[in-house]
Design a protein around this motif. Structure first.
Motif, PDB file in Angstrom:
ATOM      1  N   ALA A  74       0.826  -1.213   0.000  1.00 36.72           N
ATOM      2  CA  ALA A  74       0.000   0.000   0.000  1.00 36.72           C
ATOM      3  C   ALA A  74       0.863   1.268   0.000  1.00 36.72           C
ATOM      4  N   TYR A  80      -6.484  -2.008  -3.299  1.00 41.23           N
ATOM      5  CA  TYR A  80      -7.178  -3.240  -3.685  1.00 41.23           C
ATOM      6  C   TYR A  80      -8.605  -3.241  -3.149  1.00 41.23           C
ATOM      7  N   PRO A  82     -11.253  -6.100  -3.014  1.00 35.56           N
ATOM      8  CA  PRO A  82     -11.365  -7.526  -3.346  1.00 35.56           C
ATOM      9  C   PRO A  82     -12.765  -7.932  -3.776  1.00 35.56           C
ATOM     10  N   ILE A  99      -9.089   3.350   8.055  1.00 34.34           N
ATOM     11  CA  ILE A  99      -8.057   2.324   7.834  1.00 34.34           C
ATOM     12  C   ILE A  99      -7.333   2.620   6.514  1.00 34.34           C
ATOM     13  N   ALA A 103      -3.162   3.974   5.978  1.00 31.35           N
ATOM     14  CA  ALA A 103      -2.163   3.170   5.257  1.00 31.35           C
ATOM     15  C   ALA A 103      -0.982   4.016   4.794  1.00 31.35           C
ATOM     16  N   ARG A 144     -12.674   3.038   0.525  1.00 34.09           N
ATOM     17  CA  ARG A 144     -11.575   2.682   1.428  1.00 34.09           C
ATOM     18  C   ARG A 144     -10.265   2.551   0.646  1.00 34.09           C
ATOM     19  N   ALA A 145     -10.354   1.917  -0.541  1.00 38.22           N
ATOM     20  CA  ALA A 145      -9.146   1.764  -1.365  1.00 38.22           C
ATOM     21  C   ALA A 145      -8.656   3.130  -1.853  1.00 38.22           C
TER      22      ALA A 145
ATOM     23  N   LEU B 187      -8.540   0.668  16.751  1.00 38.78           N
ATOM     24  CA  LEU B 187      -9.130   0.496  15.424  1.00 38.78           C
ATOM     25  C   LEU B 187      -8.317  -0.524  14.619  1.00 38.78           C
ATOM     26  N   ILE B 188      -6.995  -0.397  14.702  1.00 40.69           N
ATOM     27  CA  ILE B 188      -6.124  -1.333  13.985  1.00 40.69           C
ATOM     28  C   ILE B 188      -6.339  -2.761  14.503  1.00 40.69           C
ATOM     29  N   ALA B 191      -9.696  -4.057  13.224  1.00 43.64           N
ATOM     30  CA  ALA B 191      -9.625  -4.376  11.789  1.00 43.64           C
ATOM     31  C   ALA B 191      -8.868  -5.690  11.583  1.00 43.64           C
ATOM     32  N   ILE B 198      -6.961  -8.407   4.561  1.00 48.32           N
ATOM     33  CA  ILE B 198      -7.289  -7.077   4.055  1.00 48.32           C
ATOM     34  C   ILE B 198      -6.596  -6.010   4.914  1.00 48.32           C
ATOM     35  N   GLN B 200      -3.703  -6.284   6.213  1.00 50.16           N
ATOM     36  CA  GLN B 200      -2.334  -6.216   5.683  1.00 50.16           C
ATOM     37  C   GLN B 200      -2.292  -5.446   4.370  1.00 50.16           C
ATOM     38  N   ALA B 201      -3.304  -5.684   3.534  1.00 48.80           N
ATOM     39  CA  ALA B 201      -3.336  -4.981   2.246  1.00 48.80           C
ATOM     40  C   ALA B 201      -3.448  -3.472   2.448  1.00 48.80           C
ATOM     41  N   PHE B 202      -3.906  -3.053   3.623  1.00 48.43           N
ATOM     42  CA  PHE B 202      -3.987  -1.623   3.926  1.00 48.43           C
ATOM     43  C   PHE B 202      -2.857  -1.186   4.855  1.00 48.43           C
ATOM     44  N   GLY B 203      -1.765  -1.906   4.775  1.00 45.07           N
ATOM     45  CA  GLY B 203      -0.527  -1.442   5.414  1.00 45.07           C
ATOM     46  C   GLY B 203      -0.401  -1.759   6.893  1.00 45.07           C
ATOM     47  N   ILE B 204      -1.340  -2.547   7.449  1.00 41.35           N
ATOM     48  CA  ILE B 204      -1.242  -2.859   8.880  1.00 41.35           C
ATOM     49  C   ILE B 204      -0.240  -3.995   9.080  1.00 41.35           C
TER      50      ILE B 204
END
Lengths: 231, 309
Positions: A74, A80, A82, A99, A103, A144-145, B187-188, B191, B198, B200-204
């Motif tokens: 990211a 992404y 999905p 969220i 990122a 969100r993306a 929040l993190i 999530a 998902i 992880q896909a948002f940088g977490i």
């Protein structure tokens, strides 16, 4: 440019991608078409690092993504959405968008831009994601993306199960994004919807990338659609 | 003592153990809910908290008991949190948080912590002096010929320390709720709990989240232990009961549901205490375990979770 070169990947021992190569330039909309199980969703997951590669490489402007941890993708402004949306169901719309903002540490200007694209979300900000309608969930998932302010956006079946007015809105948003320089990689089942917004179409068959053609050619010549998608 | 005052006394005593159980179980629920790790060593974090509280207060005998206890209340959970964090990095992370392998790994941790405690602090039960311990008489109402009258039944009393345990536990539980619902880190965590891929896909960075959640789970158990150790004594085998009760509470509440865990802690803690007072502690445990078995058969997702979405 987002570029996939000869990628291969497997779920355990089941190889799903054998040799997929394609590229997306900034401002370009590329649609991936293929039959069920051809490897479209797996290609998306591989780009995000959610499916590890066994061969090939994925780069953004020459920087390899496939060697990075999943949570670093990211940072390179690759976002992404999905299949099935996969919002965080027990978070509110606002929290889901936060969220996205977190990122890359984006500020409220990006949020304002997202709410401009999807004004409906503003009314739903404090509502839990799982209580939204299907169309609203898809807006929230794309929103969100977009909150990471992406240069490349991966959309996996964004119009699946949605009413025509929402499909039209999503098409309009994709066009707006591409005009503002965002490269969009799109997996979609609605062929006609795709042809109206895509610049290129990449066909995938049994985990191999086949032909990449300008979308305009498919409007007059549907032989490739018959060959690779069966329509 | 009459039945009414007797029930009130049993309820107050049960409320103390309920408060500590809620803290301990919330730690286990966090770890399971977010990491999907069944932490069999959770009771040992409780034990370490109690034993370290004894050791810290023992080092500070030159000061008043209140000073020693206050230092233990801060330091012991921090130390146990650090031990839990190290356990995550060295063991749990190395087995990729795989549900089956983490059960075996945490069984191993359970024995390691128990034996380290035995070898370091010995087999004796260790007392910790409460920081304050005033006995407070509780009034009761009775009907007389002149109407309602207040009187003070003999034996109906509670110590100020026990009331403080209830109050501190409530404050800590509110703190956990505030962290989870109002902070960026909460929040993190939520999530990550709901969809780790998902997230992880948002940088977490989920491995960092997991490490901190495991540390927080251990620290919460230790906090409960420090609070209870002036009432019970610290002992290297004391982790079994809190582990069993925490599992019962977490299963009843719905695996990973924090609000369900709190309600279940209240039900199990209070009923357990009442049955223990009026019948026997063993019967209380038998009934609680039977209830869990029935819940696992009839409502495996727990009593307080939506069965489907």
């Amino acid at each position: 440019m987002l570029e996939l070169s000869g990628i291969a990947a497997a779920y355990g021992r089941v190889k799903v991608l054998h040799d997929v190569s394609l590229s997306v330039c900034e401002g370009e909309v590329v649609c991936v078409l293929g039959r069920n199980g051809a490897g479209k969703t797996s290609t998306m997951k591989a780009i995000m690092g959610l499916l590890p590669l066994s061969a090939g490489q994925i780069t953004v402007d020459g920087t390899r993504l496939d060697t990075l941890p999943v949570d670093h993708v990211a940072k390179h402004r690759v976002a992404y959405t999905p299949q099935g949306r996969r919002l965080f169901p027990e978070l509110t719309v606002r929290e889901n968008l936060e969220i996205g903002l977190m990122a890359r540490g984006e500020d409220s200007r990006v949020l304002d831009w997202v709410l401009e694209l999807f004004p409906r979300l503003e009314e739903r900000m404090n509502q839990l994601a799982h209580t939204l309608s299907g169309g609203e969930q898809q807006m929230a998932a794309i929103g969100r993306a977009l909150c990471i302010n992406p240069r490349f956006l991966l959309l996996d079946e964004p119009t699946e199960g949605l009413q025509p007015s929402i499909v039209a809105l999503i098409q309009e948003v994709v066009s707006t994004l591409s005009k503002s320089g965002v490269g969009v990689l799109l997996v979609e089942q609605r062929i006609d919807a795709v042809l109206s917004i895509a610049d290129k179409v990449a066909f995938i068959e049994n985990g191999y990338s086949r032909e990449v053609v300008p979308a305009a050619t498919l409007k007059t010549d549907r032989s490739l659609l018959e060959k690779y998608v069966g329509v | 003592m009459e039945l009414g005052p007797h029930i009130l006394l049993a309820l107050l005593e049960s409320a103390v153990s309920t408060a500590v159980l809620a803290l301990t179980a919330i730690g286990l629920a966090l770890v399971f809910g977010i990491m999907r790790v069944v932490n069999v060593a959770h009771g040992e974090f409780f034990m370490l908290g109690a034993v370290l509280a004894w050791w810290i207060t023992d080092q500070l005998t030159a000061f008043s008991p209140a000073v020693g206890f206050a230092v233990a209340l801060v330091l012991s959970p921090l130390l146990v949190g650090a031990i839990a964090y190290a356990s995550d990095r060295i063991v749990i992370n190395r087995v990729d948080y795989d549900p089956e392998r983490t059960i075996v790994a945490t069984v191993g941790l359970l024995y390691i912590f128990q034996q380290i405690s035995l070898m370091t602090f010995g087999p004796d039960a260790r007392p910790v002096e409460p920081p304050f311990n005033t006995r407070l008489a509780i009034p009761w109402l009775e009907i007389t010929e002149q109407g309602w009258a207040v009187y003070w039944p003999w034996g109906l009393s509670i110590t100020s320390y026990k009331l403080a345990v209830i109050a501190i536990s409530i404050v800590l539980l509110i703190g956990v709720w505030l962290v989870l619902s109002k902070t960026r880190y909460g929040l993190i965590m939520r999530a990550t709990q709901q969809d780790k891929d998902i997230a992880q896909a948002f940088g977490i960075r989920i491995e960092r989240v997991y490490g901190l959640v495991f540390a927080a789970g251990g620290a919460l158990a230790a906090m409960g232990a420090v609070l209870i150790v002036p009432i019970q004594q610290a002992h290297y085998l004391m982790g079994g009961d809190p582990l069993l009760l925490s599992f019962i509470v977490v299963i009843l509440g719905g695996l990973g549901s924090l609000s369900g865990t709190l309600v279940a802690a209240a039900i199990i803690g209070l009923s357990n205490g009442m049955i223990a007072v009026f019948f026997s502690p063993t019967l209380a445990k038998i009934l609680a375990t039977l209830l869990v078995a029935l819940v696992l058969i009839w409502r495996p997702a727990g009593l307080f979770t939506r069965s489907s979405r």
